[in-house]
Design a protein around this motif. Structure first.
Motif, short mmCIF file in Angstrom:
data_model
loop_
_atom_site.label_atom_id
_atom_site.label_comp_id
_atom_site.label_asym_id
_atom_site.label_seq_id
_atom_site.Cartn_x
_atom_site.Cartn_y
_atom_site.Cartn_z
N THR A 1 0.83 -1.20 0.00
CA THR A 1 0.00 0.00 0.00
C THR A 1 0.87 1.26 0.00
OG1 THR A 1 -1.84 -1.10 1.11
CG2 THR A 1 -1.75 1.29 1.29
N ASN A 2 1.89 1.30 0.84
CA ASN A 2 2.77 2.47 0.92
C ASN A 2 3.45 2.76 -0.41
OD1 ASN A 2 4.29 4.57 2.41
ND2 ASN A 2 6.02 3.21 1.99
N ASP A 3 3.93 1.73 -1.08
CA ASP A 3 4.59 1.91 -2.38
C ASP A 3 3.64 2.49 -3.42
OD1 ASP A 3 6.91 0.80 -1.31
OD2 ASP A 3 6.40 -1.22 -2.01
N ILE A 4 2.41 2.01 -3.42
CA ILE A 4 1.42 2.50 -4.38
C ILE A 4 1.10 3.96 -4.12
CG2 ILE A 4 -0.99 2.25 -5.13
CD1 ILE A 4 -0.63 -0.81 -4.48
N ILE A 5 0.91 4.31 -2.86
CA ILE A 5 0.60 5.70 -2.51
C ILE A 5 1.76 6.61 -2.90
CG2 ILE A 5 0.17 7.30 -0.60
CD1 ILE A 5 -1.31 4.92 0.79
N ASN A 6 2.98 6.20 -2.58
CA ASN A 6 4.14 7.03 -2.91
C ASN A 6 4.31 7.18 -4.42
OD1 ASN A 6 5.22 7.96 -0.43
ND2 ASN A 6 5.90 5.88 0.01
N GLU A 7 3.99 6.16 -5.19
CA GLU A 7 4.06 6.25 -6.65
C GLU A 7 3.05 7.28 -7.17
OE1 GLU A 7 5.59 5.39 -10.39
OE2 GLU A 7 6.33 4.74 -8.44
#
Length: 75
Positions: free
Chosen positions: A48-54
């Motif tokens: 989830t964190n990676d998707i949000i940061n992207e």
């Protein structure tokens, strides 16, 4: 007359399969008032964190996002 700001809050935990669509659904809105999207990630163990940061890195309306990624699950 004061300027109107609408705050949309999104609390997430393990929503990697759905978070992108949810965020884009907010950011695509066309309205005659200003808004912000406040995202709180409760230490999701998935990506989830990676998707949000992207999204924050690449989306043209990313400046409307305030992101809080908790380092500990707050429940």
């Amino acid at each position: 007359m004061s300027k109107v700001l609408v705050s949309v809050t999104m609390i997430t935990y393990n929503h990697a399969d759905f978070i992108k669509e949810a965020i884009e659904g907010v950011l695509m809105q066309e309205c005659n008032f200003d808004f912000e999207l406040i995202i709180s990630n409760d230490n999701s163990p998935d990506n989830t964190n990676d998707i949000i940061n992207e999204i924050i890195k690449n989306h043209p309306n990313a400046s409307k996002i305030k992101y809080y990624n908790h380092q500990k699950n707050l429940g």
